[in-house]
Write a protein that holds these residues in place. Structure first.
Motif: not given
Ligand SMILES: [Zn+2]
Length: 438
Positions: A408-414, A416-438
């Motif tokens: 479970x390595x994933x990013x939660x965004x606020x 939609x990055x499919x609309x604009x790749x700059x929306x990858x910056x709208x980071x709400x949380x980041x998980x690595x191996x299910x651990x919330x790291x941000x």
């Protein structure tokens, strides 16, 4: 009758110790290339994705913690296939900086920006293998390490003349030297081998083709694949013809052509873009638009920003006649990356971040912007940094897309990055191996 009792008690102990989290209500972009899937849900158990699908079909396991992700987006973590770890403090590169503390601080920075795996390309100290082993024994709370260990160049070759790089790569003159270095390196199980094949616009010594070829071939005998820093078309083509696994940068001296495409496809050679590497050479010769952007400043020390924003720093860059050439090299790199991608050459995501003024984390997002300029669509970029880059690492069973069985390595965004790749910056949380790291 003993076995059912045993199985029951094992099952109960698993249930009581398993850590399960349910994420629900988000739009999923899973990295496979599929479009956004609204109203999705995901079950993560002990750091791995157990189930992902429409929220309507979700069966919440007993005892699970639930995270409401309504209105949000989940995308895979970013895999950067070309970084450099641990050698830089501020703007100074020195192998003495390579400490656990400095490597981990950089991994934490990558993680804050959603970069969940990084392949460090040839500038590491032996400590890297210990840090990697610790991560692989459990569920990391920092960006995952992949490493080439020490890379290769010729005696006095590029980049040993760069500040802080002497003694970092192996300097090999003969096939015997190559075998000796590999005898030391291979038992540590590097994830890849790295060669620097460049004369830095004629100013440095380039490793000869026959020695690079020996590294590729001797490495292969040991089950190791080789990536090469290249600049010139001729080097990319010659090495692809000799079985190179990856070009660690774009060809920058001229447009690529069908002959190179054929050679890369025949050998299965991957192309890594590293467009921000070109940008980094000239972008600070004028005050860049991102200097005061909180997404940049959140990870950069104020004194570093002060230095790169100083007239003296700009003057030094402006007085170097090679610096302006990199604007053109960037354009060539962008066009070549797109040409190779369109021709069906495998493309992975890479930045060359980590050296001085190539800012880890921020530059991965800048790379996506430059890829967009080159003509890549947001969903293509997401697939390149997840699915493709996991495939490059031969980690597709464990990493890459948001699919069952994967870590479970994933990013939660606020946004939609499919609309604009700059929306990858709208980071709400980041998980690595299910651990919330941000
Ligand atoms: Zn590099």
């Amino acid at each position: 009758m003993r076995y059912p009792v045993l199985i029951l008690s094992v099952a109960l102990s698993w249930l009581s110790s398993a850590e399960t989290t349910v994420f629900r209500g988000f739009t999923l972009i899973d990295g496979t290339g599929k479009g956004p899937q609204p109203d999705s849900a995901m079950i993560v158990t002990d750091g791995r994705i157990r189930w992902v699908g429409p929220a309507a079909r979700l069966k919440i396991p007993a005892g699970a913690e639930t995270v409401d992700c309504s209105g949000k987006f989940i995308v895979p973590g970013i895999i950067n296939l070309h970084g450099h770890l641990g050698n830089v403090v501020g703007l100074v590169q020195d192998p003495k900086n390579f400490t656990r503390q400095n490597v981990e601080a950089q991994l934490a920075t990558y993680a804050r920006y959603g970069v969940t795996s990084v392949l460090s390309m040839g500038s590491d100290q032996p400590l890297i293998f210990d840090l990697r082993a610790e991560q692989r024994a459990g569920r990391p709370k920092l960006t995952r390490i992949f490493t080439a260990g020490r890379g290769f160049t010729g005696p006095g070759g590029y980049p040993t003349t760069a500040p802080g790089m002497k003694g970092v790569p192996y300097e090999v003159a003969t096939v015997e030297d190559v075998k000796k270095a590999l005898a030391e390196l291979a038992p540590k199980k590097p994830d890849i081998l790295k060669i620097w094949v460049d004369d830095h616009l004629g100013k440095e010594v380039k490793i000869p083709l026959e020695i690079s070829t020996a590294i590729i071939q001797e490495g292969r005998k040991l089950g190791l694949r080789t990536a090469a820093h290249i600049f010139y078309y001729e080097d990319a083509k010659a090495l692809a013809e000799r079985g190179l696994y990856a070009t660690a940068h774009s060809v920058r001296d001229k447009p690529v052509d069908q002959a190179l495409i054929n050679a890369m496809k025949k050998s299965g050679t991957w192309q890594l873009g590293t467009l921000v590497r070109e940008l980094s050479v000239f972008v600070f010769s004028e005050p860049p638009d991102f200097l005061k952007d909180p997404f940049f400043t959140m990870s950069v020390a104020p004194e570093v920003i002060q230095t790169i924003d100083s007239p003296a720093y700009r003057k030094r860059l402006q007085s170097d006649p090679d610096v302006p050439k990199y604007r053109g090299f960037l354009k060539t790199a962008q066009q070549n990356l797109k040409t190779l991608y369109d021709a069906g050459v495998k493309v992975g995501f890479a930045t060359d971040s980590g050296p001085p003024a190539r800012f880890s984390g921020f530059f991965e997002h800048k790379e996506m912007e430059l890829m967009t300029e080159a003509g890549f669509r947001p969903l293509e970029i997401i697939t390149i940094f997840s699915k493709n880059s996991a495939e490059f690492l031969r980690m597709s069973k464990d990493l890459g897309t948001v699919e069952p069985g994967h870590w479970a390595d994933f990013i939660i965004l606020t946004k939609n990055p499919a609309d604009d790749i700059k929306n990858m910056r709208a980071i709400d949380a980041v998980y690595i191996a299910g651990n919330r790291v941000r």
